[in-house]
Design an enzyme around this catalytic site. Sequence first.
Site, mmCIF file in Angstrom:
data_model
loop_
_atom_site.group_PDB
_atom_site.id
_atom_site.type_symbol
_atom_site.label_atom_id
_atom_site.label_comp_id
_atom_site.label_asym_id
_atom_site.label_seq_id
_atom_site.Cartn_x
_atom_site.Cartn_y
_atom_site.Cartn_z
ATOM 1 N N GLN A 1 42.870 -29.335 -3.228
ATOM 2 C CA GLN A 1 41.692 -28.775 -2.553
ATOM 3 C C GLN A 1 41.761 -28.997 -1.034
ATOM 4 O OE1 GLN A 1 39.271 -26.965 -4.070
ATOM 5 N NE2 GLN A 1 38.128 -26.672 -2.181
ATOM 6 N N LYS B 1 35.083 -25.726 -10.558
ATOM 7 C CA LYS B 1 36.342 -25.229 -11.132
ATOM 8 C C LYS B 1 36.662 -25.971 -12.434
ATOM 9 C CE LYS B 1 38.034 -24.136 -6.474
ATOM 10 N NZ LYS B 1 38.955 -24.525 -5.378
ATOM 11 N N ASP C 1 47.154 -21.401 -6.273
ATOM 12 C CA ASP C 1 46.407 -21.104 -5.047
ATOM 13 C C ASP C 1 47.103 -20.027 -4.206
ATOM 14 O OD1 ASP C 1 43.949 -22.301 -4.397
ATOM 15 O OD2 ASP C 1 44.891 -24.243 -4.010
HETATM 16 N N1 GUN Z 1 39.227 -24.692 0.078
HETATM 17 C C1 GUN Z 1 38.478 -23.579 0.259
HETATM 18 N N2 GUN Z 1 38.932 -22.576 -0.529
HETATM 19 C C2 GUN Z 1 39.988 -23.066 -1.206
HETATM 20 C C3 GUN Z 1 40.883 -22.510 -2.179
HETATM 21 O O1 GUN Z 1 40.815 -21.339 -2.581
HETATM 22 N N3 GUN Z 1 41.829 -23.353 -2.668
HETATM 23 C C4 GUN Z 1 41.946 -24.637 -2.235
HETATM 24 N N4 GUN Z 1 42.915 -25.377 -2.763
HETATM 25 N N5 GUN Z 1 41.135 -25.180 -1.344
HETATM 26 C C5 GUN Z 1 40.171 -24.392 -0.828
#
Ligand code: GUN
Length: 289
Positions: free
Chosen positions: A98, A54, A121
């Site tokens: 995350q 990311k 998110d």
């Molecule tokens: N862990 C797995 N997928 C995601 C996501 O889309 N966002 C976040 N913050 N953590 C994740």
Amino acid sequence: MAHANLIDGRAIAGQILGELALRVAALKAFALTPGLAFVRVGEDPASRVYVGRKEKACADLGIFSETHVLPYAATQAELITLIHRLNADPRLHGILVQAPLPKHIHEAAVYSTVLPEKDVDGFHPVNVGKLMLGDPSGFHPCTPAGIRQLLIRSNVATDGAEVVVLGRGNIVGKPMAAMLCQKGPGANATVTLCHSATRDLPAHCRRADILIAALGVAHFVKAGMVRPGATVIDVGVNRIDGKLVGDVDFLNVQPVAGKITPNPGGVGPMTIAMLLQNTVRAAEIRAGI
Ligand code: GUN
């Protein structure tokens, strides 16, 4: 043409990133650079990889990003203090914490602390509520939003379609089901949400025009569970002997499916594209665009 039925998530994400590049350039013309903060707690290897991807995607698009890493033993109060600081930082338009978080931290308390307007998110209760209400002013979670775009941009009709979602997690399954049953393009489907207590799950699967596997069990979806010609979306990321495999037994399911996402190269790149889209939108809203 062995791969004629593949839904190429990398190519579709590339299209979206091209569209976003124009929006980022327009913001920069107003001296505004979109900014996104990543927060990781502990050294979960998968989370390191995801956040790394990311970060790179932000850099490639010209979005400012910064990453905060707390030790695994950090307390919930320390994490929440950090989020308050990021909420107040005007350089940041988005904040991503995350998942998964360590067991001693209550995820819902953490996601409720992120300002809804920075919640790229889509995990804050306000944004979850807006999704349920069909209010388009909220942010949608990135993975289901990306799947919806995959369906729209691959010309998979959802209007009136039978969609079966496997998995009831808060990140994919539940928001995916909520999104697809709304009115509107890439939605308006009849949705069945299956989970570990579902009776005769294969029978539900065989009714699906679109089957979305987000349950986190390697190779769970077998060829006999797929109606010939159905569209199959594989969200799973599982590790078998160090090798990454999806929730779909791809080799055997691909010949039966009408269309299918490869994994990797299907849903994953779309999740990142939607994160960047939400961040650009958060910056545009702040700029009054
Ligand atoms: N862990 C797995 N997928 C995601 C996501 O889309 N966002 C976040 N913050 N953590 C994740």
